[in-house]
Design an enzyme around this catalytic site. Structure first.
Site, short mmCIF file in Angstrom:
data_model
loop_
_atom_site.label_atom_id
_atom_site.label_comp_id
_atom_site.label_asym_id
_atom_site.label_seq_id
_atom_site.Cartn_x
_atom_site.Cartn_y
_atom_site.Cartn_z
N GLY A 11 0.83 -1.20 0.00
CA GLY A 11 0.00 0.00 0.00
C GLY A 11 0.86 1.24 0.00
O GLY A 11 2.00 1.23 -0.47
N CYS A 12 0.35 2.30 0.55
CA CYS A 12 1.07 3.57 0.61
C CYS A 12 2.35 3.42 1.43
O CYS A 12 2.31 2.89 2.55
CB CYS A 12 0.17 4.64 1.22
SG CYS A 12 0.97 6.23 1.41
N PHE A 13 3.44 3.90 0.91
CA PHE A 13 4.72 3.74 1.63
C PHE A 13 4.76 4.53 2.93
O PHE A 13 5.53 4.20 3.82
CB PHE A 13 5.94 4.03 0.77
CG PHE A 13 5.95 5.26 -0.11
CD1 PHE A 13 5.29 6.44 0.21
CD2 PHE A 13 6.65 5.22 -1.30
CE1 PHE A 13 5.32 7.54 -0.61
CE2 PHE A 13 6.70 6.33 -2.14
CZ PHE A 13 6.04 7.49 -1.80
N TRP A 14 3.91 5.53 3.09
CA TRP A 14 3.89 6.28 4.36
C TRP A 14 3.53 5.37 5.53
O TRP A 14 4.05 5.52 6.63
CB TRP A 14 2.90 7.43 4.30
CG TRP A 14 3.16 8.47 3.25
CD1 TRP A 14 4.34 8.76 2.63
CD2 TRP A 14 2.19 9.37 2.71
NE1 TRP A 14 4.17 9.77 1.73
CE2 TRP A 14 2.86 10.17 1.76
CE3 TRP A 14 0.84 9.57 2.94
CZ2 TRP A 14 2.20 11.17 1.04
CZ3 TRP A 14 0.19 10.56 2.22
CH2 TRP A 14 0.87 11.35 1.28
#
Length: 176
Positions: A11-14
């Site tokens: 998913g989102c790397f954050w």
């Protein structure tokens, strides 16, 4: 000390970055892109979904403190490895679940953990398992994103709950 590299997309790397920054033994976490066919992609290009890259984190960790197996157990707990090319509302191949291995030993460990996780999840695991691919560091604005923007809506609604889940399940592995 035996440093090792892991490259993961979920998913989102954050989200992954925020969690792995809290893991004892993880020395560095960097957000980036891997698995595509365009050299030096930008965030805008990756978001379009045309480069083939996944948003990933590249971890440097001391495997005498945290094992690769533990890194993967955390990975399979903080994202849904059964949704193809999406995590929650984040849709597209850039958000796919992927493990890029850096050695035959990592590949073997990942295969075993994936088999074990198949018994945990109700749906089939769709996590891609591939050898290391060219990696490109994401723009500076994406590094340490949660630390810099904890009150941003996405961070409050998506990143923080994953961080809380990690801390609850892996309290002994948390730096805090």
């Amino acid at each position: 000390m035996a440093n090792e590299i892991a490259t993961l997309g979920g998913g989102c790397f954050w989200c992954l970055e925020a969690v792995y920054q809290q893991v004892k033994g993880v020395l560095q976490v960097e957000s980036g892109y891997s698995g595509g066919h365009v050299a030096n992609p930008t965030y805008a290009q990756v978001c379009e979904g045309s480069t083939g890259h996944a948003e990933v984190v590249r971890l440097t960790f001391d495997n005498t403190i945290v094992s690769y197996r533990e890194i993967l157990e955390i990975f399979f707990t903080i994202h849904d490895p059964t949704t193809l090319n999406r995590q929650g509302n984040d849709c597209g191949t850039q958000y796919r679940s992927v493990i890029y291995t850096h050695s035959a030993q990592q590949k073997d460990t990942a295969q075993h953990v994936i088999k074990e996780m198949a018994n945990v999840w109700d749906a089939p695991i769709v996590t891609e398992l591939s050898p290391e691919q060219p990696y490109y560091k994401a723009e500076d604005s994406h590094q340490d994103y949660f630390q810099q923007h904890p009150n941003q809506a996405y961070c409050v609604c998506v990143v923080a709950p994953k961080l809380d889940k990690f801390r609850q399940i892996f309290a002994s592995k948390s730096k805090t």
